[in-house]
Every structure is written in structure tokens, then in C-alpha cells.
Design an enzyme around this catalytic site. Structure first.
Site, PDB file in Angstrom:
ATOM      1  N   SER A   1      34.125 -12.209  27.223  1.00  0.00           N
ATOM      2  CA  SER A   1      35.446 -11.832  26.511  1.00  0.00           C
ATOM      3  C   SER A   1      35.186 -12.396  24.773  1.00  0.00           C
ATOM      4  O   SER A   1      34.352 -12.714  24.604  1.00  0.00           O
ATOM      5  CB  SER A   1      36.390 -13.100  27.493  1.00  0.00           C
ATOM      6  OG  SER A   1      37.727 -12.767  26.375  1.00  0.00           O
TER       7      SER A   1
ATOM      8  N   TYR B   1      38.685 -21.302  30.769  1.00  0.00           N
ATOM      9  CA  TYR B   1      38.041 -20.078  30.352  1.00  0.00           C
ATOM     10  C   TYR B   1      36.966 -19.392  29.150  1.00  0.00           C
ATOM     11  O   TYR B   1      35.834 -19.252  29.305  1.00  0.00           O
ATOM     12  CB  TYR B   1      39.127 -18.924  30.625  1.00  0.00           C
ATOM     13  CG  TYR B   1      39.436 -17.391  29.806  1.00  0.00           C
ATOM     14  CD1 TYR B   1      39.227 -16.595  31.413  1.00  0.00           C
ATOM     15  CD2 TYR B   1      38.911 -16.463  29.081  1.00  0.00           C
ATOM     16  CE1 TYR B   1      38.548 -15.373  31.603  1.00  0.00           C
ATOM     17  CE2 TYR B   1      39.082 -15.002  29.200  1.00  0.00           C
ATOM     18  CZ  TYR B   1      38.948 -15.188  29.895  1.00  0.00           C
ATOM     19  OH  TYR B   1      38.617 -13.365  30.408  1.00  0.00           O
TER      20      TYR B   1
HETATM   21  P1  NAD Z   1      41.189  -8.199  37.145  1.00  0.00           P
HETATM   22  O1  NAD Z   1      42.059  -9.738  38.133  1.00  0.00           O
HETATM   23  O2  NAD Z   1      41.927  -6.740  37.428  1.00  0.00           O
HETATM   24  O3  NAD Z   1      39.505  -8.045  38.319  1.00  0.00           O
HETATM   25  C1  NAD Z   1      39.519  -9.228  38.232  1.00  0.00           C
HETATM   26  C2  NAD Z   1      37.742  -9.088  39.417  1.00  0.00           C
HETATM   27  O4  NAD Z   1      37.498 -10.706  39.635  1.00  0.00           O
HETATM   28  C3  NAD Z   1      39.330  -8.241  40.905  1.00  0.00           C
HETATM   29  O5  NAD Z   1      38.545  -7.589  41.801  1.00  0.00           O
HETATM   30  C4  NAD Z   1      38.933  -9.461  41.206  1.00  0.00           C
HETATM   31  O6  NAD Z   1      38.939  -8.776  42.961  1.00  0.00           O
HETATM   32  C5  NAD Z   1      37.883 -10.179  41.530  1.00  0.00           C
HETATM   33  N1  NAD Z   1      37.637 -12.105  41.127  1.00  0.00           N
HETATM   34  C6  NAD Z   1      38.780 -12.678  41.539  1.00  0.00           C
HETATM   35  N2  NAD Z   1      38.466 -14.153  41.944  1.00  0.00           N
HETATM   36  C7  NAD Z   1      37.052 -13.497  42.750  1.00  0.00           C
HETATM   37  C8  NAD Z   1      36.101 -14.307  43.675  1.00  0.00           C
HETATM   38  N3  NAD Z   1      37.271 -15.564  43.957  1.00  0.00           N
HETATM   39  N4  NAD Z   1      34.829 -14.161  44.614  1.00  0.00           N
HETATM   40  C9  NAD Z   1      34.424 -12.640  44.088  1.00  0.00           C
HETATM   41  N5  NAD Z   1      35.409 -11.949  43.115  1.00  0.00           N
HETATM   42  C10 NAD Z   1      36.719 -12.410  42.922  1.00  0.00           C
HETATM   43  O7  NAD Z   1      40.645  -8.133  36.126  1.00  0.00           O
HETATM   44  P2  NAD Z   1      40.028  -7.320  34.974  1.00  0.00           P
HETATM   45  O8  NAD Z   1      40.621  -7.840  33.726  1.00  0.00           O
HETATM   46  O9  NAD Z   1      39.497  -6.117  35.041  1.00  0.00           O
HETATM   47  O10 NAD Z   1      38.735  -8.636  34.863  1.00  0.00           O
HETATM   48  C11 NAD Z   1      37.027  -8.945  34.408  1.00  0.00           C
HETATM   49  C12 NAD Z   1      36.325  -9.495  34.268  1.00  0.00           C
HETATM   50  O11 NAD Z   1      36.998  -8.674  32.222  1.00  0.00           O
HETATM   51  C13 NAD Z   1      37.041 -10.702  33.563  1.00  0.00           C
HETATM   52  O12 NAD Z   1      35.797 -11.459  34.289  1.00  0.00           O
HETATM   53  C14 NAD Z   1      38.031 -11.487  32.818  1.00  0.00           C
HETATM   54  O13 NAD Z   1      37.981 -12.334  32.012  1.00  0.00           O
HETATM   55  C15 NAD Z   1      37.071 -10.155  32.083  1.00  0.00           C
HETATM   56  N6  NAD Z   1      38.353  -9.959  30.630  1.00  0.00           N
HETATM   57  C16 NAD Z   1      39.184  -8.947  31.317  1.00  0.00           C
HETATM   58  C17 NAD Z   1      40.274  -9.122  29.815  1.00  0.00           C
HETATM   59  C18 NAD Z   1      41.560  -7.950  29.921  1.00  0.00           C
HETATM   60  O14 NAD Z   1      41.956  -8.356  28.489  1.00  0.00           O
HETATM   61  N7  NAD Z   1      41.590  -7.450  30.662  1.00  0.00           N
HETATM   62  C19 NAD Z   1      39.195  -9.503  28.043  1.00  0.00           C
HETATM   63  C20 NAD Z   1      37.910  -9.875  28.375  1.00  0.00           C
HETATM   64  C21 NAD Z   1      37.214 -10.081  29.345  1.00  0.00           C
END
Ligand code: NAD
Length: 260
Positions: free
Chosen positions: A142, A155
Site C-alpha cells: 500500500s 496497517y
Molecule cells: P477487499 O476487502 O475487497 O479484499 C480483501 C481480500 O482479503 C478479500 O478477498 C478477503 O476475503 C481477503 N481476506 C480478508 N481476511 C482474510 C482472512 N482472514 N483469510 C483469508 N483472506 C482474507 O479489499 P481490496 O482493496 O481488494 O484489498 C486487497 C489488498 O489491497 C489488501 O492487502 C489491501 O490492504 C490492499 N490495498 C487496498 C487499497 C484500497 O484502496 N482498496 C489501497 C492499498 C492497498
């Protein structure tokens, strides 16, 4: 481009992970979809991913908050499809709260899912990659792996930790045809940011668009929520020929956030 390779993408039933699974399948890789959904739901998503690229796909279920399930994921993926030579650690959770009231159990869960799970999967995947002399590891960190914001202690610790861990594994594996990199997204339009959007919208009488505009204008100069597909595109770039000489980097995909 990635024909003959097998990718394991954690947390790939929705959001950025699903977009990465789609992009890798379209690039020709077989894909192991991972999640915490039921086997029936997961199989349906894997079937859709397979159809998208005319590739093979399977679904594995594991709760990455539990060390033994994280440690067993690569073996489960190998059994379900074949040994992954592309590993994308994408699963992640978020919780925002000032440090003095941050619940210890939230700290533990965020460290487990966002950081320790990547340790366990890399530890399990690297030996096979070394044997084959080829591997691609993409860890979804991130902007918060590079810079800080308030109320995100756990985080920040997890994502900064993931960037450091990835650099170390990159050095350990650089001579064996393996690359290890982080992608550092800014605000991306997925479920994980919805609580933060709702909290900001509440400051504008519940106006969601005003809340999003305010969040973006504070940090992200392109003033646009990234579509998750952009992270899928960059993942394919890192896994393909163009990425062969890139290892140990933390690549911002953040609309200018970390340029400030
Ligand atoms: P999201 O919430 O849609 O996806 C998160 C995924 O992680 C889901 O598929 C969920 O089932 C899985 N997950 C959560 N807890 C879990 C567990 N205990 N065991 C197995 N799987 C688990 O959100 P996203 O934005 O798609 O997030 C994906 C990645 O991107 C994350 O690591 C997040 O930190 C990172 N990220 C997102 C953003 C943003 O703005 N959306 C920005 C920077 C980084």
C-alpha cells in the site's frame, strides 16, 4: 504471455485480488483462486476466472489469520491445480483507530493477515521456484507501506513490514530467476475502503460523492479512485518479460500520492 505458469492469488474472490486473477488468466496463467468463502461460491468464481482466459483454475479456502492455514496454502494450491510459480499475496484487512484505543485483537489480526501470511506463503513457495529457476512474487502492500496516515498503526506496521520482508526475500532469491516486488496502491475502489468513505461522507451530511472527493483531495492528486483493474495490469507487467529485471522494489500505483 504467462502460458504454462500457475498463479496463486490470495484474497481473490473480490476486489483487487479478483482483478489480478482476471488479468493473470487473460495473460494465459492458470489461476488458484483463494478466499474464505464457501467451496461452492469459490468454485463459481474460479470457473468464471478460467473462462476469462481459457485457462485452468481452482479454488482453495484458508483463513490466513491462522498460521497453520497460511502455512498450508501453497501445498493446498499445488494439490488443487499445480505448484504455483507466481504468488500474489493480496489478502488484507484494515481497521482505523487512534493508538490509545486500538484493540489488541485488531492489531494481531491485521499483522497476521497482512504480513505473517505472506511470510508463510513465501516460505512455502520459494523452494519450488528455486528448483525451477523461475518465480514471480508480487505482494500487494500500500502507499501505507511507504508513508503514514493517522489512525492506521497496525496497517502501517504490517505494510511497512511487508515492503521490508519483500526486499529481503528479493535479495535471497535474485540469482535464481525469482523476482519479489510490492505494489503500493493508493485509494482503490473496493470494499476495504468503504467504512472510511462512509465516515467521511457522514461529515458531508451523508453525501458519498462529497466524501470521496474530500478523501481524494487530501492525499491522491489524480482525484480518482483507482479501478482495481489497474493493479491487475501492473501485476501482469511484473510477472512478464518486462519485469524480469525488476526485483526488490515497492512500486507506487497511487495517482501521485507519494510524490508529495
Ligand atoms: P477487499 O476487502 O475487497 O479484499 C480483501 C481480500 O482479503 C478479500 O478477498 C478477503 O476475503 C481477503 N481476506 C480478508 N481476511 C482474510 C482472512 N482472514 N483469510 C483469508 N483472506 C482474507 O479489499 P481490496 O482493496 O481488494 O484489498 C486487497 C489488498 O489491497 C489488501 O492487502 C489491501 O490492504 C490492499 N490495498 C487496498 C487499497 C484500497 O484502496 N482498496 C489501497 C492499498 C492497498
Amino acid at each position: 504471455m504467462l502460458k504454462g505458469h500457475t498463479a496463486l492469488v490470495t484474497g481473490s474472490t473480490q476486489g483487487i485480488g479478483l482483478a489480478i486473477a482476471h488479468a493473470l488468466a487473460r495473460a494465459g496463467a492458470n489461476v488458484v483462486v483463494h478466499g474464505i468463502e464457501s467451496m461452492a461460491q469459490g468454485h463459481a468464481i474460479a470457473t468464471q476466472v478460467a473462462a476469462m482466459g481459457g485457462v485452468r483454475a481452482a479454488y482453495v479456502r484458508a483463513n490466513l489469520a491462522l498460521a497453520d492455514e497460511a502455512a498450508g496454502l501453497v501445498a493446498a494450491a499445488t494439490q488443487a491445480l499445480s505448484a504455483p510459480d507466481i504468488l500474489v499475496n493480496n489478502a488484507g484487512i484494515q481497521y482505523t483507530c487512534p493508538i490509545e484505543s486500538f484493540p489488541a485483537e485488531r492489531w494481531d489480526a491485521i499483522l497476521a493477515v497482512n504480513l505473517s501470511a505472506a511470510f508463510h506463503t513465501m516460505k512455502a513457495a520459494v523452494p519450488g521456484m528455486r528448483e525451477r529457476g523461475w518465480g514471480r512474487i508480487v505482494n500487494i502492500a500500500s502507499v501505507h507501506g511507504l508513508v503514514a496516515s493517522v489512525n492506521k498503526g497496525a496497517y502501517l506496521a504490517a505494510k511497512h513490514g511487508l515492503v521490508g520482508l519483500s526486499k529481503g526475500v528479493a535479495l535471497e532469491t535474485a540469482a535464481q530467476g525469482i523476482t519479489v516486488n510490492c505494489i503500493c496502491p493508493g485509494w482503490t475502489d473496493t470494499a476495504i475502503i468503504q467504512p472510511q468513505i462512509e465516515a467521511r461522507a457522514a461529515q458531508f451530511g451523508g453525501d458519498r460523492h462529497a466524501g470521496i472527493r474530500d478523501l481524494l483531495s487530501e492525499k491522491q492528486p489524480n482525484l480518482t479512485l483507482l479501478p482495481p483493474e489497474r493493479i491487475g495490469d501492473v501485476t501482469v507487467f511484473l510477472c512478464g518479460q518486462a519485469g524480469a529485471g525488476i526485483t526488490g522494489v515497492a512500486l507506487p500505483v497511487d495517482g501521485g500520492w507519494t510524490a508529495q
